[in-house]
Design a protein around this motif. Structure first.
Motif, PDB file in Angstrom:
ATOM      1  N   PHE A   1      30.390  36.521  38.690  1.00  0.00           N
ATOM      2  CA  PHE A   1      30.507  37.890  38.197  1.00  0.00           C
ATOM      3  C   PHE A   1      29.667  38.819  39.079  1.00  0.00           C
ATOM      4  CE2 PHE A   1      31.152  35.105  34.543  1.00  0.00           C
ATOM      5  CZ  PHE A   1      32.271  35.647  33.920  1.00  0.00           C
ATOM      6  N   ILE A   2      30.263  39.926  39.525  1.00  0.00           N
ATOM      7  CA  ILE A   2      29.555  40.883  40.380  1.00  0.00           C
ATOM      8  C   ILE A   2      29.566  42.245  39.688  1.00  0.00           C
ATOM      9  CG2 ILE A   2      29.427  41.982  42.644  1.00  0.00           C
ATOM     10  CD1 ILE A   2      30.884  39.571  43.797  1.00  0.00           C
ATOM     11  N   HIS A   3      28.391  42.723  39.312  1.00  0.00           N
ATOM     12  CA  HIS A   3      28.287  43.971  38.556  1.00  0.00           C
ATOM     13  C   HIS A   3      28.415  45.193  39.451  1.00  0.00           C
ATOM     14  CE1 HIS A   3      24.211  45.039  39.893  1.00  0.00           C
ATOM     15  NE2 HIS A   3      23.862  43.766  39.736  1.00  0.00           N
ATOM     16  N   GLY A   4      28.417  46.365  38.824  1.00  0.00           N
ATOM     17  CA  GLY A   4      28.562  47.619  39.547  1.00  0.00           C
ATOM     18  C   GLY A   4      27.238  48.323  39.801  1.00  0.00           C
ATOM     19  N   ASN A   5      27.343  49.554  40.258  1.00  0.00           N
ATOM     20  CA  ASN A   5      26.201  50.374  40.644  1.00  0.00           C
ATOM     21  C   ASN A   5      25.253  50.590  39.462  1.00  0.00           C
ATOM     22  OD1 ASN A   5      24.513  52.222  41.886  1.00  0.00           O
ATOM     23  ND2 ASN A   5      26.178  53.495  42.690  1.00  0.00           N
ATOM     24  N   SER A   6      23.980  50.254  39.644  1.00  0.00           N
ATOM     25  CA  SER A   6      22.904  50.455  38.657  1.00  0.00           C
ATOM     26  C   SER A   6      23.035  49.579  37.415  1.00  0.00           C
ATOM     27  CB  SER A   6      22.814  51.938  38.230  1.00  0.00           C
ATOM     28  OG  SER A   6      22.573  52.763  39.340  1.00  0.00           O
ATOM     29  N   ASP A   7      23.790  48.512  37.506  1.00  0.00           N
ATOM     30  CA  ASP A   7      23.909  47.542  36.409  1.00  0.00           C
ATOM     31  C   ASP A   7      23.091  46.308  36.790  1.00  0.00           C
ATOM     32  OD1 ASP A   7      24.752  46.497  33.981  1.00  0.00           O
ATOM     33  OD2 ASP A   7      26.881  46.466  34.484  1.00  0.00           O
TER      34      ASP A   7
ATOM     35  N   VAL B   1      34.906  37.928  39.382  1.00  0.00           N
ATOM     36  CA  VAL B   1      35.176  39.084  38.535  1.00  0.00           C
ATOM     37  C   VAL B   1      34.219  40.192  38.947  1.00  0.00           C
ATOM     38  CG1 VAL B   1      35.388  39.963  36.181  1.00  0.00           C
ATOM     39  CG2 VAL B   1      35.782  37.531  36.640  1.00  0.00           C
ATOM     40  N   GLY B   2      34.755  41.334  39.343  1.00  0.00           N
ATOM     41  CA  GLY B   2      33.926  42.459  39.753  1.00  0.00           C
ATOM     42  C   GLY B   2      34.195  43.666  38.887  1.00  0.00           C
ATOM     43  N   HIS B   3      33.168  44.489  38.704  1.00  0.00           N
ATOM     44  CA  HIS B   3      33.314  45.738  37.957  1.00  0.00           C
ATOM     45  C   HIS B   3      32.799  46.897  38.794  1.00  0.00           C
ATOM     46  CE1 HIS B   3      31.657  48.824  35.009  1.00  0.00           C
ATOM     47  NE2 HIS B   3      32.940  48.820  34.738  1.00  0.00           N
ATOM     48  N   SER B   4      33.550  48.001  38.817  1.00  0.00           N
ATOM     49  CA  SER B   4      33.132  49.216  39.482  1.00  0.00           C
ATOM     50  C   SER B   4      32.851  48.947  40.964  1.00  0.00           C
ATOM     51  CB  SER B   4      31.914  49.804  38.752  1.00  0.00           C
ATOM     52  OG  SER B   4      31.653  51.123  39.131  1.00  0.00           O
TER      53      SER B   4
ATOM     54  N   ILE C   1      39.453  39.272  39.774  1.00  0.00           N
ATOM     55  CA  ILE C   1      39.711  40.346  38.818  1.00  0.00           C
ATOM     56  C   ILE C   1      38.891  41.558  39.232  1.00  0.00           C
ATOM     57  CG2 ILE C   1      39.560  41.106  36.427  1.00  0.00           C
ATOM     58  CD1 ILE C   1      39.764  38.215  35.546  1.00  0.00           C
ATOM     59  N   GLY C   2      39.566  42.682  39.449  1.00  0.00           N
ATOM     60  CA  GLY C   2      38.887  43.926  39.780  1.00  0.00           C
ATOM     61  C   GLY C   2      38.970  44.883  38.610  1.00  0.00           C
ATOM     62  N   ILE C   3      37.836  45.181  38.002  1.00  0.00           N
ATOM     63  CA  ILE C   3      37.787  46.050  36.823  1.00  0.00           C
ATOM     64  C   ILE C   3      37.238  47.421  37.220  1.00  0.00           C
ATOM     65  CG2 ILE C   3      36.926  46.304  34.471  1.00  0.00           C
ATOM     66  CD1 ILE C   3      36.336  43.285  34.448  1.00  0.00           C
ATOM     67  N   SER C   4      38.056  48.433  37.122  1.00  0.00           N
ATOM     68  CA  SER C   4      37.628  49.817  37.351  1.00  0.00           C
ATOM     69  C   SER C   4      36.960  50.019  38.704  1.00  0.00           C
ATOM     70  CB  SER C   4      36.691  50.282  36.225  1.00  0.00           C
ATOM     71  OG  SER C   4      37.325  50.157  34.976  1.00  0.00           O
TER      72      SER C   4
END
Length: 321
Positions: A68-74, A148-151, A187-190
């Motif tokens: 899992f790879i989070h987004g900016n400032s998470d 799975v990545g977000h932002s 999976i690319g989320i937002s």
């Protein structure tokens, strides 16, 4: 997939108990194999800076590991109401039979939202996240992983999977050969794969994040359309727009990032805005996608926090719910 209020409350209580960091076994392996300098553990966040690894009760990965790879400032795991990490997703995967040996996350940069405007796709983070994928593959011995990545985590994920050379303000880096043959599901989320309309025209405040080289600059015009990239429909025909060099390079490579590629976004995204449209197309749609889910009302963070069942469905069964 609809999440009932009771189910959400139950999961929230359980996910608050998700604790890292990387297991002792994984930390020892990382030290033995020269990964110490990358600080995947992120002990500055206590138990919430990272997750994953083998234990006595989970001595090997049976399912393909998920990174899992989070987004900016998470962050990797929940730290506050605004820094929620991947705790909901990890908790749900655990409830479905996954183990710590199959679920991995590390934190990149910090959680200070005031610093969000200064972040770009720099070599330091690209190399570090690429090494994390390589470490999980080597440590688990799995032939394939899912990501799975977000932002901003989406565009980082795509970059480190595609590999190759990159130039950034902090230098040049070679990420190595593509890893797409070792990725089962992405999976690319937002994600902002075509940039952000809020970066049009150049913004002194968000100069780095909106960088024309490694940021989310969407281009200032497309055909006769100028500084109105979020309009839908556009008043004039639009094709061949020039935008962020980093993003253009990702999108020009038509090789799929994995066996299955899924995009997810919300029409009510409160960060991307404009129903996610950038010059007539959703910026959240990865060009190589084999499927997509569009939610009507989730916020930017909710597309990560409340979609754990859909994430699981796509990872486990490679289908759209």
């Amino acid at each position: 997939m609809h999440i009932t209020f009771l189910a959400l409350v139950t999961l929230a209580a359980a996910s608050s108990d998700v604790k890292g960091p990387l297991t002792d076994d994984f930390q020892a392996w990382l030290a033995q194999h020269g990964y110490d300098s990358y600080d995947f553990v992120r002990s500055d966040y206590g138990t919430q800076g990272s997750y994953g690894g083998k234990t006595a009760n989970a001595p090997k990965a049976v399912n393909p590991p998920v990174v899992f790879i989070h987004g900016n400032s998470d962050a990797a795991l929940h730290r506050s109401s605004s820094v929620t990490g991947w705790s909901n997703s990890i908790q749900y995967f655990l409830e479905q039979g996954y183990t710590t040996a199959e679920l991995y996350a590390t934190s990149w940069q910090d959680t200070n939202a005031m610093n969000a405007q200064s972040r770009t796709h720099d070599c330091k983070d690209l190399v570090r996240l690429r090494k994390f994928l390589e470490a999980v593959l080597a440590y688990t011995g799995a032939p394939k992983i899912s990501v799975v990545g977000h932002s901003m985590g989406v565009t980082f994920a795509r970059g480190i999977i595609k590999g190759g050379t990159h130039s950034a303000k902090d230098g040049k880096c070679d990420l190595g050969a593509p890893l797409n043959k070792k990725v089962e599901v992405l999976i690319g989320i937002s994600g902002a794969n075509y940039g952000l309309c809020s970066c049009e025209g150049g913004s002194p405040t968000f100069e780095k994040t909106c960088s024309k080289e490694n940021g989310f600059w969407p281009g200032n015009s497309c055909g006769l359309n100028t500084l109105d990239c979020g309009l839908n429909p556009l008043p004039w025909p639009c094709s061949g727009v020039t935008y962020s060099s980093y993003l253009m390079k990702l999108n020009a490579d038509k090789t799929a990032e994995g066996d299955y590629v899924f995009s997810m976004w919300s029409l009510a995204d409160n960060l991307i805005l404009y129903e996610t449209m950038v010059w007539g197309r959703s910026t959240c749609h990865i060009p190589t996608s084999t499927g997509k889910i569009v939610y009507p009302a989730y916020t930017h963070m909710q597309t990560k926090e409340l979609t754990f069942k859909d994430q699981y469905q796509m990872i486990k069964f490679h289908t759209i719910p």
